[in-house]
Design a protein around this motif. Sequence first.
Motif, mmCIF file in Angstrom:
data_model
loop_
_atom_site.group_PDB
_atom_site.id
_atom_site.type_symbol
_atom_site.label_atom_id
_atom_site.label_comp_id
_atom_site.label_asym_id
_atom_site.label_seq_id
_atom_site.Cartn_x
_atom_site.Cartn_y
_atom_site.Cartn_z
ATOM 1 N N GLN A 48 -31.134 -41.828 47.613
ATOM 2 C CA GLN A 48 -31.050 -40.396 47.344
ATOM 3 C C GLN A 48 -31.483 -40.123 45.906
ATOM 4 O O GLN A 48 -30.985 -40.738 44.967
ATOM 5 N N GLU A 49 -32.416 -39.190 45.745
ATOM 6 C CA GLU A 49 -32.926 -38.856 44.414
ATOM 7 C C GLU A 49 -32.032 -37.812 43.759
ATOM 8 O O GLU A 49 -31.757 -36.759 44.332
ATOM 9 N N GLU A 50 -31.587 -38.102 42.545
ATOM 10 C CA GLU A 50 -30.692 -37.199 41.829
ATOM 11 C C GLU A 50 -31.458 -35.967 41.338
ATOM 12 O O GLU A 50 -32.494 -36.083 40.693
ATOM 13 N N GLY A 51 -30.932 -34.781 41.666
ATOM 14 C CA GLY A 51 -31.516 -33.535 41.163
ATOM 15 C C GLY A 51 -32.940 -33.295 41.585
ATOM 16 O O GLY A 51 -33.715 -32.688 40.829
ATOM 17 N N ALA A 52 -33.313 -33.742 42.780
ATOM 18 C CA ALA A 52 -34.711 -33.632 43.210
ATOM 19 C C ALA A 52 -35.177 -32.182 43.281
ATOM 20 O O ALA A 52 -36.337 -31.880 42.991
ATOM 21 N N ASP A 53 -34.292 -31.262 43.662
ATOM 22 C CA ASP A 53 -34.683 -29.860 43.830
ATOM 23 C C ASP A 53 -34.551 -29.043 42.548
ATOM 24 O O ASP A 53 -34.928 -27.863 42.535
ATOM 25 N N PHE A 54 -34.027 -29.645 41.477
ATOM 26 C CA PHE A 54 -33.773 -28.864 40.267
ATOM 27 C C PHE A 54 -34.405 -29.471 39.014
ATOM 28 O O PHE A 54 -34.403 -28.836 37.965
ATOM 29 N N HIS A 55 -34.933 -30.686 39.105
ATOM 30 C CA HIS A 55 -35.538 -31.307 37.929
ATOM 31 C C HIS A 55 -36.776 -30.525 37.505
ATOM 32 O O HIS A 55 -37.716 -30.357 38.283
ATOM 33 N N GLY A 56 -36.772 -30.030 36.264
ATOM 34 C CA GLY A 56 -37.882 -29.232 35.759
ATOM 35 C C GLY A 56 -37.771 -27.757 36.049
ATOM 36 O O GLY A 56 -38.623 -26.978 35.611
ATOM 37 N N ARG A 57 -36.740 -27.339 36.751
ATOM 38 C CA ARG A 57 -36.545 -25.921 37.049
ATOM 39 C C ARG A 57 -35.758 -25.280 35.907
ATOM 40 O O ARG A 57 -34.685 -25.758 35.531
ATOM 41 N N LYS A 58 -36.294 -24.204 35.364
ATOM 42 C CA LYS A 58 -35.689 -23.599 34.182
ATOM 43 C C LYS A 58 -34.362 -22.916 34.519
ATOM 44 O O LYS A 58 -34.240 -22.235 35.528
ATOM 45 N N ARG A 59 -33.400 -23.112 33.631
ATOM 46 C CA ARG A 59 -32.103 -22.457 33.740
ATOM 47 C C ARG A 59 -32.006 -21.370 32.674
ATOM 48 O O ARG A 59 -32.869 -21.251 31.820
ATOM 49 N N TRP A 60 -30.909 -20.618 32.722
ATOM 50 C CA TRP A 60 -30.804 -19.463 31.830
ATOM 51 C C TRP A 60 -30.867 -19.875 30.362
ATOM 52 O O TRP A 60 -31.477 -19.188 29.536
ATOM 53 N N TYR A 61 -30.257 -21.025 30.018
ATOM 54 C CA TYR A 61 -30.274 -21.429 28.615
ATOM 55 C C TYR A 61 -31.651 -21.928 28.186
ATOM 56 O O TYR A 61 -31.987 -21.901 27.002
ATOM 57 N N ASP A 62 -32.478 -22.384 29.146
ATOM 58 C CA ASP A 62 -33.850 -22.763 28.803
ATOM 59 C C ASP A 62 -34.659 -21.541 28.381
ATOM 60 O O ASP A 62 -35.440 -21.596 27.429
ATOM 61 N N TYR A 63 -34.472 -20.435 29.110
ATOM 62 C CA TYR A 63 -35.165 -19.208 28.732
ATOM 63 C C TYR A 63 -34.714 -18.729 27.354
ATOM 64 O O TYR A 63 -35.502 -18.168 26.583
ATOM 65 N N ALA A 64 -33.433 -18.946 27.026
ATOM 66 C CA ALA A 64 -32.915 -18.480 25.738
ATOM 67 C C ALA A 64 -33.373 -19.360 24.585
ATOM 68 O O ALA A 64 -33.678 -18.870 23.496
ATOM 69 N N MET A 65 -33.451 -20.680 24.806
ATOM 70 C CA MET A 65 -33.748 -21.591 23.711
ATOM 71 C C MET A 65 -35.237 -21.739 23.456
ATOM 72 O O MET A 65 -35.638 -22.167 22.374
ATOM 73 N N SER A 73 -29.523 -29.734 13.149
ATOM 74 C CA SER A 73 -29.058 -30.855 13.968
ATOM 75 C C SER A 73 -28.645 -30.390 15.358
ATOM 76 O O SER A 73 -28.923 -31.057 16.360
ATOM 77 N N VAL A 74 -27.984 -29.237 15.419
ATOM 78 C CA VAL A 74 -27.590 -28.693 16.722
ATOM 79 C C VAL A 74 -28.819 -28.289 17.528
ATOM 80 O O VAL A 74 -28.916 -28.562 18.730
ATOM 81 N N LEU A 75 -29.776 -27.639 16.870
ATOM 82 C CA LEU A 75 -30.992 -27.226 17.570
ATOM 83 C C LEU A 75 -31.794 -28.431 18.046
ATOM 84 O O LEU A 75 -32.376 -28.411 19.139
ATOM 85 N N ALA A 76 -31.837 -29.486 17.236
ATOM 86 C CA ALA A 76 -32.559 -30.694 17.649
ATOM 87 C C ALA A 76 -31.890 -31.338 18.855
ATOM 88 O O ALA A 76 -32.568 -31.842 19.761
ATOM 89 N N ALA A 77 -30.552 -31.318 18.889
ATOM 90 C CA ALA A 77 -29.852 -31.852 20.063
ATOM 91 C C ALA A 77 -30.145 -31.012 21.301
ATOM 92 O O ALA A 77 -30.255 -31.535 22.417
ATOM 93 N N GLY A 78 -30.297 -29.688 21.111
ATOM 94 C CA GLY A 78 -30.618 -28.818 22.236
ATOM 95 C C GLY A 78 -32.006 -29.039 22.798
ATOM 96 O O GLY A 78 -32.315 -28.573 23.900
ATOM 97 N N PHE A 79 -32.848 -29.745 22.055
ATOM 98 C CA PHE A 79 -34.185 -30.059 22.559
ATOM 99 C C PHE A 79 -34.127 -31.063 23.706
ATOM 100 O O PHE A 79 -35.018 -31.085 24.564
ATOM 101 N N LEU A 80 -33.092 -31.892 23.758
ATOM 102 C CA LEU A 80 -32.986 -32.951 24.767
ATOM 103 C C LEU A 80 -32.439 -32.376 26.069
ATOM 104 O O LEU A 80 -31.344 -32.716 26.522
ATOM 105 N N ARG A 81 -33.227 -31.495 26.668
ATOM 106 C CA ARG A 81 -32.856 -30.870 27.936
ATOM 107 C C ARG A 81 -33.722 -31.409 29.068
ATOM 108 O O ARG A 81 -34.744 -32.056 28.836
ATOM 109 N N ASP A 82 -33.313 -31.102 30.286
ATOM 110 C CA ASP A 82 -34.049 -31.572 31.460
ATOM 111 C C ASP A 82 -35.467 -31.018 31.482
ATOM 112 O O ASP A 82 -36.414 -31.723 31.845
ATOM 113 N N ILE A 83 -35.653 -29.762 31.062
ATOM 114 C CA ILE A 83 -36.969 -29.142 31.125
ATOM 115 C C ILE A 83 -37.939 -29.814 30.159
ATOM 116 O O ILE A 83 -39.128 -29.976 30.461
ATOM 117 N N THR A 84 -37.457 -30.243 28.980
ATOM 118 C CA THR A 84 -38.352 -30.909 28.030
ATOM 119 C C THR A 84 -38.682 -32.327 28.492
ATOM 120 O O THR A 84 -39.782 -32.827 28.239
#
Length: 568
Positions: free
Chosen positions: A34-51, A509-520
């Motif tokens: 079973q592939e983890e997050g197959a239907d959501f990997h790379g799909r933008k979430r609300w915080y992706d649009y904000a950041m 430092s906080v913003l750099a940590a926020g870069f490590l998201r699924d979309i990036t």
Amino acid sequence: MQISFLVSFFLGLFLFVVPCLAAEETEDQRLFLQEEGADFHGRKRWYDYAMDPDPGSCLVQISPNYAESAPCRIAVLPFIDEGTGSYVLNEIRWPGRRGEALDIWRWTHSQRLRRMVHGYLAAREFDLIPVALVDATLAAHKISSDRLLDDTEPQLLGRFLDADTLVYGKLSTYRSYYMLLAAGWRVTLSIRMVSAISGCEIFSGTATRNIIGLRIATNPIDLALASIANLVHLRDVTLRRGEDEACRELVVRVPHPPRSARSATDIVQKALPVITSPALSPQKGALPAVAFRVPLRPWNSSSLSNLPPERFFLPEQQESTHGKKNPLDYLIDLDPSRFQTVASPDLATDRPFQLAVLPFVDRATGGNFLLNGVPAKPRSRAEQDRWKWTTANRLRRGMATYLGQRDFWVQSPALTDMILQQMGWHTAGDMLREKVERVADWLGVDALVYGEVQDSVAIYALLYSAWRVGLRVRIASGRTGRTLIEVTGQRQDSTLLPAIFPIDIAISSVLAAGFLRDITLKRAEDELCREIALRIPVPNVPPFSPSTERTQKVSLPFSEPTLSPRTH
């Protein structure tokens, strides 16, 4: 004493962890989990649009009859560019493109997004007819503009193309913006999927993607520096990212067809044969009177009367370079990526067209999430097995996506997995022990694509963070078993936020940590696969012959008496 204790502790930890990771790498990887997050990997979430920041959106509509008309064999038709082909900056059309050049760029803009939608669908469980064959069929039937395409009933197009589903597309926004402290690209794409059997729309959606660079400045010097720095967001590679993400957001929302819609036997029979000519000849009288199961329904044209007709089948500009990074891009993105390509002389005479992308092997992570090279959290053995499959399969789908955009006929990974499971494969060792020619014969393809994940790690150092992904891809001939081409590459998607004062360091430092998201992470994976695919020569598409209908026969492995499944 304390120093010696710490040195001994970290040395012992290093000696313990490294052999464990090495042991993980040498173990035989399990397949078809079973592939983890197959239907959501790379799909933008609300915080992706904000950041990002991205004031975009993605809205879709799914027909209640989708399950009854679930797609199986799809043809992506030429998309329509509602613009004029001009380069638009801040809503102003720049001069320089006139006459034929405008038509060529209008076709180029729409063709770019058409190929991307085609590629993302090809990586799903659908069978996609290559764009080159779709265009050859439409050209043979004299469907050479958007007006003629809209005036042709979907049922008739489906019979021409031997497809049960058609994808129409419309590019409504394709422009750049530059406002000193903000700059970027805006892309808006609408698609609709229409059943070629009933003529009814089963899925539609519109996605708007903004790739924007935003910088804050409070004094004239910072304002001048930020204004110059924002010019880097008007590069070709950033436009390609916006195009990719707009198409991906739409395709990931296409529902999975229900298993009950078609039996496994029907799927195999429809997906494996390769048709190199249209299902119906364009000659007069070739269309039988009982060609359709239901009466034809009128097709309402969606073309806008104030736009000139869009001509099809023109030369496509920058086809092999659009989105490919140049030395300046590597410098600006702080990306020390490197690629190595080794091509065999056999590639000159053995140029494959039909590809099957086999399961990739994860040699890098051991099934762990690696932060600065160290597992960030413990995982059970079962979780590690699933994540090794997930990490490898994400890059496998990425390669299927971008190979499909290069006019290869890519077999659906879901169909490939189904056949290989029927043959008794369970681990990567089963795959690597089998002869290439034998597997290619099972799958009915010209060549096999093997892949090995060589790196997948997150990097975080306060003001700097990055995703680093490495992959080795090998294409082997199904006729001779020899390697035709091998490409090894690495992609590092990073951000650096310089700061001097303590409060600025804390914020950065906080913003750099926020870069490590699924979309990036998905962006890094996609750009790695795209760079590798662009280094692979395009296939020799079979010649189009409207007077004959040739279908390649393939042997189904589970009906061939001499190919019995392996037992364990």
